[in-house]
Design a protein around this motif. Structure first.
Motif, PDB file in Angstrom:
ATOM      1  N   SER A  20     -57.747  26.694   8.795  1.00 40.81           N
ATOM      2  CA  SER A  20     -59.153  26.384   8.504  1.00 40.81           C
ATOM      3  C   SER A  20     -59.861  27.570   7.845  1.00 40.81           C
ATOM      4  O   SER A  20     -59.756  28.715   8.306  1.00 40.81           O
ATOM      5  CB  SER A  20     -59.870  26.015   9.817  1.00 40.81           C
ATOM      6  OG  SER A  20     -61.228  26.404   9.779  1.00 40.81           O
ATOM      7  N   VAL A  21     -60.593  27.279   6.793  1.00 39.05           N
ATOM      8  CA  VAL A  21     -61.368  28.315   6.090  1.00 39.05           C
ATOM      9  C   VAL A  21     -62.277  29.059   7.068  1.00 39.05           C
ATOM     10  O   VAL A  21     -62.318  30.295   7.118  1.00 39.05           O
ATOM     11  CB  VAL A  21     -62.208  27.664   4.965  1.00 39.05           C
ATOM     12  CG1 VAL A  21     -63.335  28.584   4.507  1.00 39.05           C
ATOM     13  CG2 VAL A  21     -61.315  27.292   3.793  1.00 39.05           C
ATOM     14  N   TYR A  22     -63.036  28.291   7.858  1.00 36.69           N
ATOM     15  CA  TYR A  22     -64.038  28.935   8.708  1.00 36.69           C
ATOM     16  C   TYR A  22     -63.415  29.675   9.884  1.00 36.69           C
ATOM     17  O   TYR A  22     -63.924  30.719  10.304  1.00 36.69           O
ATOM     18  CB  TYR A  22     -65.094  27.909   9.136  1.00 36.69           C
ATOM     19  CG  TYR A  22     -66.067  27.640   8.004  1.00 36.69           C
ATOM     20  CD1 TYR A  22     -67.101  28.525   7.743  1.00 36.69           C
ATOM     21  CD2 TYR A  22     -65.906  26.548   7.152  1.00 36.69           C
ATOM     22  CE1 TYR A  22     -67.973  28.316   6.684  1.00 36.69           C
ATOM     23  CE2 TYR A  22     -66.770  26.328   6.095  1.00 36.69           C
ATOM     24  CZ  TYR A  22     -67.809  27.218   5.867  1.00 36.69           C
ATOM     25  OH  TYR A  22     -68.667  27.030   4.806  1.00 36.69           O
ATOM     26  N   PHE A  45     -58.776  17.335  12.571  1.00 40.82           N
ATOM     27  CA  PHE A  45     -58.116  16.339  11.717  1.00 40.82           C
ATOM     28  C   PHE A  45     -56.893  15.708  12.382  1.00 40.82           C
ATOM     29  O   PHE A  45     -56.172  14.938  11.750  1.00 40.82           O
ATOM     30  CB  PHE A  45     -57.726  16.978  10.376  1.00 40.82           C
ATOM     31  CG  PHE A  45     -58.919  17.520   9.623  1.00 40.82           C
ATOM     32  CD1 PHE A  45     -59.879  16.657   9.105  1.00 40.82           C
ATOM     33  CD2 PHE A  45     -59.102  18.889   9.464  1.00 40.82           C
ATOM     34  CE1 PHE A  45     -60.995  17.148   8.425  1.00 40.82           C
ATOM     35  CE2 PHE A  45     -60.217  19.382   8.781  1.00 40.82           C
ATOM     36  CZ  PHE A  45     -61.161  18.510   8.264  1.00 40.82           C
ATOM     37  N   PRO A  64     -64.819  26.777  13.560  1.00 45.55           N
ATOM     38  CA  PRO A  64     -64.435  27.262  14.886  1.00 45.55           C
ATOM     39  C   PRO A  64     -65.567  27.163  15.907  1.00 45.55           C
ATOM     40  O   PRO A  64     -66.739  27.034  15.553  1.00 45.55           O
ATOM     41  CB  PRO A  64     -64.162  28.746  14.606  1.00 45.55           C
ATOM     42  CG  PRO A  64     -65.179  29.095  13.567  1.00 45.55           C
ATOM     43  CD  PRO A  64     -65.307  27.866  12.696  1.00 45.55           C
ATOM     44  N   GLU A  75     -71.010  28.167  14.772  1.00 44.58           N
ATOM     45  CA  GLU A  75     -71.531  28.495  13.438  1.00 44.58           C
ATOM     46  C   GLU A  75     -70.995  29.870  13.017  1.00 44.58           C
ATOM     47  O   GLU A  75     -71.338  30.926  13.585  1.00 44.58           O
ATOM     48  CB  GLU A  75     -73.052  28.460  13.353  1.00 44.58           C
ATOM     49  CG  GLU A  75     -73.603  27.030  13.355  1.00 44.58           C
ATOM     50  CD  GLU A  75     -72.997  26.148  12.266  1.00 44.58           C
ATOM     51  OE1 GLU A  75     -73.187  26.447  11.076  1.00 44.58           O
ATOM     52  OE2 GLU A  75     -72.305  25.167  12.591  1.00 44.58           O
ATOM     53  N   THR A  76     -70.165  29.813  11.985  1.00 42.64           N
ATOM     54  CA  THR A  76     -69.396  30.983  11.564  1.00 42.64           C
ATOM     55  C   THR A  76     -70.259  32.198  11.223  1.00 42.64           C
ATOM     56  O   THR A  76     -69.931  33.325  11.603  1.00 42.64           O
ATOM     57  CB  THR A  76     -68.500  30.575  10.373  1.00 42.64           C
ATOM     58  OG1 THR A  76     -67.633  29.529  10.835  1.00 42.64           O
ATOM     59  CG2 THR A  76     -67.682  31.742   9.854  1.00 42.64           C
ATOM     60  N   TYR A 115     -68.013  26.264  -0.705  1.00 40.60           N
ATOM     61  CA  TYR A 115     -66.968  25.695   0.162  1.00 40.60           C
ATOM     62  C   TYR A 115     -66.517  24.308  -0.298  1.00 40.60           C
ATOM     63  O   TYR A 115     -65.320  24.066  -0.499  1.00 40.60           O
ATOM     64  CB  TYR A 115     -67.465  25.662   1.610  1.00 40.60           C
ATOM     65  CG  TYR A 115     -66.546  24.927   2.563  1.00 40.60           C
ATOM     66  CD1 TYR A 115     -65.242  25.361   2.796  1.00 40.60           C
ATOM     67  CD2 TYR A 115     -66.978  23.776   3.235  1.00 40.60           C
ATOM     68  CE1 TYR A 115     -64.402  24.682   3.677  1.00 40.60           C
ATOM     69  CE2 TYR A 115     -66.147  23.098   4.106  1.00 40.60           C
ATOM     70  CZ  TYR A 115     -64.863  23.547   4.325  1.00 40.60           C
ATOM     71  OH  TYR A 115     -64.035  22.863   5.184  1.00 40.60           O
TER      72      TYR A 115
HETATM   73  N1  LIG Z   1     -71.211  25.147   9.560  1.00 41.84           N
HETATM   74  C1  LIG Z   1     -69.905  25.310  10.154  1.00 41.84           C
HETATM   75  C2  LIG Z   1     -68.864  24.722   9.222  1.00 41.84           C
HETATM   76  C3  LIG Z   1     -67.494  24.686   9.849  1.00 41.84           C
HETATM   77  C4  LIG Z   1     -66.598  23.660   9.181  1.00 41.84           C
HETATM   78  O1  LIG Z   1     -67.014  22.856   8.335  1.00 41.84           O
HETATM   79  N2  LIG Z   1     -65.324  23.668   9.581  1.00 41.84           N
HETATM   80  C5  LIG Z   1     -64.385  22.678   9.074  1.00 41.84           C
HETATM   81  C6  LIG Z   1     -62.970  23.249   8.989  1.00 41.84           C
HETATM   82  S1  LIG Z   1     -62.819  24.572   7.837  1.00 41.84           S
HETATM   83  C7  LIG Z   1     -64.339  21.522  10.047  1.00 41.84           C
HETATM   84  O2  LIG Z   1     -64.501  21.698  11.235  1.00 41.84           O
HETATM   85  N3  LIG Z   1     -64.107  20.300   9.530  1.00 41.84           N
HETATM   86  C8  LIG Z   1     -63.960  19.160  10.364  1.00 41.84           C
HETATM   87  C9  LIG Z   1     -64.790  17.992   9.898  1.00 41.84           C
HETATM   88  O3  LIG Z   1     -65.423  18.110   8.836  1.00 41.84           O
HETATM   89  O4  LIG Z   1     -64.810  16.999  10.621  1.00 41.84           O
HETATM   90  C10 LIG Z   1     -69.642  26.797  10.409  1.00 41.84           C
HETATM   91  O5  LIG Z   1     -70.280  27.632   9.739  1.00 41.84           O
HETATM   92  O6  LIG Z   1     -68.858  27.136  11.302  1.00 41.84           O
END
Ligand SMILES: N[C@@H](CCC(=O)N[C@@H](CS)C(=O)NCC(=O)O)C(=O)O
Length: 221
Positions: A20-22, A45, A64, A75-76, A115
Motif C-alpha cells: 500500500s502506498v500509504y 482488498f 494504514p 490518516e497518514t 495519488y
Molecule cells: N486519507 C488516507 C488515505 C489512505 C488510503 O487511501 N489507503 C488506501 C490504500 S493505499 C486504502 O485503504 N484503500 C482501500 C479502499 O479504498 O477501500 C490516509 O491519508 O491515510
C-alpha cells in the motif's frame, strides 16, 4: 489482531499491507527515524473484506492505522508528523517556516492531486489490470496522464532548487510522494514523463538509492 506475543511488543504497530502506498509512507518515516516497528496485516482488498474489529481503528476502513504505546491514530499525514515529533532521529520537516509550509503543501498536493492519477489512473490501468487479464481503460489512462502532467509540472515549480522536494534535506514531503512515484514510473508512460523532467528524475534517483526505500523493496523499475 492481538496475541500474547504482540501484547508484550512495545514497537509501534502499522496496520495494512506492504504494497500500500500509504502504508509505505508511514513505514518510510519510521525507518528514516530509525524506529523499529511491526506491520500487522490488514487488507481492505481481501475477498472477505476487512476484519470487522478494524473499524475501531479506522472508521473509514482505509489503511494504514497506527498504534504507539496505547496511542491510536489514522490518516497518514497525521501519523508521519507524529512519528517525526515523537521519536528521536533526524528531523523530517524543515526548520525554516516557509520550507515547512512548502513541505505541507506538497504533502497535500500528493494526497489531493497525485495519488489517484499516478497510482490508479496510470499504474493500475497500464500495468496491474493487464497483469490480471483485464483490459486497460485507455480513456481513463489518458485523462490520468493529463492530470499527472499537471502534478509533475507543479512539483517542479515548487521544488525551489532541491535537491529534495522541500529544500536541501529529506522531508516528509519526499517520503509522501516517493511511494506514488514508485508505482507511476513502472508504467512506460510514467517513466517517460519522469525522464522528461530532469529535476524530478534526479530526485527519484536520489530517493531510490536510500536504504529506507530499498528496505521496502521500492526500486527503479
Ligand atoms: N486519507 C488516507 C488515505 C489512505 C488510503 O487511501 N489507503 C488506501 C490504500 S493505499 C486504502 O485503504 N484503500 C482501500 C479502499 O479504498 O477501500 C490516509 O491519508 O491515510
Amino acid at each position: 489482531m492481538s496475541g500474547p506475543a504482540e501484547a508484550t511488543d512495545a514497537r509501534p504497530r502499522v496496520f495494512g499491507t506492504a504494497d500500500s502506498v500509504y502504508v509505505r509512507i508511514v513505514r518510510l518515516a519510521l525507518i528514516e527515524k530509525g524506529v523499529d516497528h511491526t506491520l500487522v496485516s490488514v487488507d481492505p482488498f481481501a475477498p472477505e473484506g476487512l476484519p470487522p474489529a478494524y473499524r475501531a481503528r479506522h472508521p473509514f476502513g482505509r489503511i494504514p492505522a497506527f498504534e504507539n504505546d496505547g496511542f491510536h491514530l489514522y490518516e497518514t499525514g497525521a501519523i508521519t508528523r507524529y512519528i517525526d515529533e515523537a521519536f528521536a532521529g533526524p528531523p523530517l520537516m524543515p526548520d525554516e517556516v516557509r520550507l515547512r509550509a512548502r513541505a505541507s503543501q506538497i504533502i497535500s498536493l500528493a494526497d489531493a492531486y497525485a495519488y489517484r492519477p499516478l497510482v490508479w489512473g496510470v499504474y493500475v490501468e497500464r500495468m496491474e489490470k493487464p497483469a490480471q487479464g483485464e483490459q486497460t481503460d485507455e480513456a481513463r489512462l489518458a485523462a490520468a496522464l493529463t492530470e499527472a502532467d499537471t502534478c509533475l509540472a507543479a512539483l517542479i515549480a515548487l521544488m525551489e532548487g532541491g535537491p529534495f522536494l522541500a529544500g536541501v534535506r529529506l522531508s516528509l514531503a519526499d517520503l509522501h510522494l516517493a511511494p506514488m512515484v514508485s508505482y507511476f514510473q513502472q508504467a512506460p508512460e510514467g517513466a517517460a514523463r519522469l525522464a522528461a523532467h530532469p529535476g524530478l528524475a534526479a530526485w527519484w534517483a536520489r530517493m531510490i538509492a536510500r536504504p529506507s526505500l530499498r528496505q521496502l523493496g521500492l526500486s527503479a523499475g
